[in-house]
Design an enzyme around this catalytic site. Structure first.
Site, PDB file in Angstrom:
ATOM      1  N   ASP A  64       3.448  -6.414   3.334  1.00 59.46           N
ATOM      2  CA  ASP A  64       3.025  -5.332   4.226  1.00 59.46           C
ATOM      3  C   ASP A  64       3.368  -5.683   5.670  1.00 59.46           C
ATOM      4  OD1 ASP A  64       1.915  -3.085   5.341  1.00 59.46           O
ATOM      5  OD2 ASP A  64      -0.162  -3.725   5.094  1.00 59.46           O
ATOM      6  N   HIS A 124       0.823  -1.212   0.000  1.00 56.46           N
ATOM      7  CA  HIS A 124       0.000   0.000   0.000  1.00 56.46           C
ATOM      8  C   HIS A 124       0.854   1.257   0.000  1.00 56.46           C
ATOM      9  CE1 HIS A 124       0.217   0.979   4.405  1.00 56.46           C
ATOM     10  NE2 HIS A 124       0.207  -0.327   4.580  1.00 56.46           N
ATOM     11  N   GLU A 133      -5.122   2.082   2.446  1.00 54.40           N
ATOM     12  CA  GLU A 133      -5.196   0.857   3.245  1.00 54.40           C
ATOM     13  C   GLU A 133      -5.381   1.175   4.718  1.00 54.40           C
ATOM     14  OE1 GLU A 133      -3.466  -2.446   5.744  1.00 54.40           O
ATOM     15  OE2 GLU A 133      -2.876  -0.349   5.577  1.00 54.40           O
ATOM     16  N   GLU A 134      -4.635   2.154   5.223  1.00 56.88           N
ATOM     17  CA  GLU A 134      -4.614   2.400   6.659  1.00 56.88           C
ATOM     18  C   GLU A 134      -5.980   2.759   7.257  1.00 56.88           C
ATOM     19  OE1 GLU A 134      -2.369   1.415   8.422  1.00 56.88           O
ATOM     20  OE2 GLU A 134      -0.390   1.713   7.552  1.00 56.88           O
ATOM     21  N   HIS A 188       3.569   2.442  12.984  1.00 55.49           N
ATOM     22  CA  HIS A 188       2.615   3.543  13.191  1.00 55.49           C
ATOM     23  C   HIS A 188       3.133   4.627  14.132  1.00 55.49           C
ATOM     24  CE1 HIS A 188      -1.163   0.951  11.981  1.00 55.49           C
ATOM     25  NE2 HIS A 188      -0.270   1.074  11.001  1.00 55.49           N
TER      26      HIS A 188
END
Length: 466
Positions: free
Chosen positions: A353, A282, A327-328, A424
């Site tokens: 990923d 992504h 995607e997130e 993240h």
């Protein structure tokens, strides 16, 4: 310990039936010399690092639906065309866009001090002046689930976890529920807001963001993740007894519908009837770091591997590389791809990923008629230190909707031991990538593509993984 000569004598003296019972190890499938040559050459790959370096330097963070993600798509199209890929284009779609605002937290009593936290994606907002309320402490999601309905009225819920590093990333699924659905559960029990211990394995003061989900019709409440260090601090304060009062300010908001898109490129195949081999990662990222391990590395690895097939003899199957958007915040790109392309024949679908550390295991979901493909993969991947796992392949947010249509998969599992230290967080930067491990990934993906895209066997539909 049996000395070698005595062991040899014992074997010679053994009766014939006993010797007959001894099974010779199975002969491994031969590795095609072309596959081996491609694999070994890819161990010196530098293209993947060049791609992720360029993406993180020239674009940076790529929050879904924003101008930054749009710049990333423009960058991706130019780079893929320059590399010689065919049919390079963007497939746009609309999605709700969420952006970050002010984010502060402070213990008011009993021990005043500031805390480090970030809003979770899709979080609701406090008033601009913030809220002050008593904190209800839950050391785990299970503790929150057992709280009586209505018991959190007027309170801020704190939800802890005890996430530990694992090679296969299984601790993410076990502990991530506190972020995925914990805020919605706290809201149903009456909470004004929720703060969770970051879903991470580090001991730093960098909080981990990530999306949270709200059932249809539920009004989002303010939801944030505390750094692991500050979550432990809050629990230590709770251990001393007495109420904790927290002042929380979170001002994210939705800006309305915006545009995201999937960037598509291809290595054309010789046989249109043989099915497409779908790969990718992504393009979007969270906005705290520059999205190097999540998921600049994934698009770089898969693209670099496909480029090696592009530069060689034309493969039997078309290899389609997709840099999925959005995607997130909820897997929008993967669902859109399946909506647009779901009726096309796909042989396999797989994504990268999970960072940039070495691939250590592969797992498959292929039809019985293609079992020999698995044998060849096992032999060709073994020199890279990659063994076959016991599970069924078919994992990933972006390729999941396509796989759910009955498409096979070859998962190349990366080592996740250190992935959730920076996942993240502001530390998701190029510094976290080891070029040698990145190149091993490219070698693994090159090997897989060389075998699967050229397999003479028909790779038909499979039963989706349960």
């Amino acid at each position: 310990m049996i000395r070698p000569m005595l062991l040899a004598g014992a074997l010679l003296a053994a009766p014939a039936p006993a010797l007959a019972q001894r099974q010779a190890p199975p002969t491994p499938a031969p590795v095609d010399h072309v596959v081996a040559k491609l694999r070994d050459a890819a161990l010196t790959d530098t293209l993947a690092y060049d791609i992720v370096e360029g993406l993180t330097t020239e674009v940076g963070q790529r929050l879904a639906g924003t101008e930054a993600e749009a710049r990333a798509r423009t960058w991706a199209v130019a780079r893929l065309r320059a590399l010689g890929f065919r049919n390079v284009h963007v497939e746009p779609y609309q999605m709700p866009v969420w952006v970050r605002g002010e984010e502060t937290a402070e213990v008011i009593a009993p021990f005043p001090q500031r805390l480090k936290l970030v809003a979770l994606g899709n979080s609701g907002a406090t008033p601009a002046a913030g809220i002050t309320a008593e904190v209800a402490i839950f050391r785990s999601y299970g503790d929150l689930a057992n709280a009586p309905d209505g018991s959190l009225a007027g309170k801020i819920a704190y939800v802890g976890n005890a996430m530990q590093p694992t090679q296969d990333g299984s601790s993410y699924g076990a502990n991530g529920v506190g972020r995925f659905v914990g805020p919605a559960l706290a809201a149903r029990k009456g909470a004004l807001a929720v703060v969770i211990r970051s879903i991470g394995t580090d001991a730093h003061r960098n909080p981990h963001t990530g999306g949270t989900n709200w059932p249809a019709g539920q009004q989002p409440i303010p939801a944030a993740a505390l750094s692991v260090s500050d979550a432990k601090l809050l629990e230590r304060i709770a251990d001393r007894g007495g109420p904790i009062r927290l002042h929380l300010t979170l001002t994210p908001h939705f800006t309305g519908q915006g545009e995201s898109g999937n960037v598509v490129a291809e290595v054309p195949g010789r046989d249109p009837k043989a099915g497409i081999v779908l790969i990718g990662g992504h393009l979007d990222s969270w906005d705290l770091g520059t999205g190097a391990i999540d998921d600049g590395a994934g698009v770089a690895i898969t693209t670099a591997a496909a480029k090696r097939l592009l530069d060689g003899p034309r493969p039997r199957r078309t290899i389609r590389v997709v840099w999925f958007g959005a995607e997130e915040p909820g897997g929008f790109g993967g669902r859109e791809y399946a909506r647009v392309h779901g009726r096309e024949r796909h042989a396999t679908a797989q994504e990268s990923d999970f960072g940039a550390d070495r691939v250590w295991r592969f797992e498959v979901n292929l039809p019985d008629a293609a079992s020999s493909v698995t044998d060849r993969l096992q032999s060709a991947l073994a020199p890279l230190g990659i063994g076959k796992g016991p599970g069924v392949g078919g994992d990933g947010t972006d390729v999941g909707p396509t796989i759910a249509l009955g498409v096979g998969s070859v998962d190349l599992n990366q080592d996740g031991t250190r992935y959730f230290d920076t996942h993240h967080t502001p530390d998701d930067t190029l510094d976290r990538i080891d070029p040698a491990q990145l190149a091993q990934n490219v070698a693994a993906w090159t090997t897989m593509l060389a075998i699967v895209a050229n397999a003479p066997e028909e790779i038909g539909p499979v039963a989706p993984r349960k």
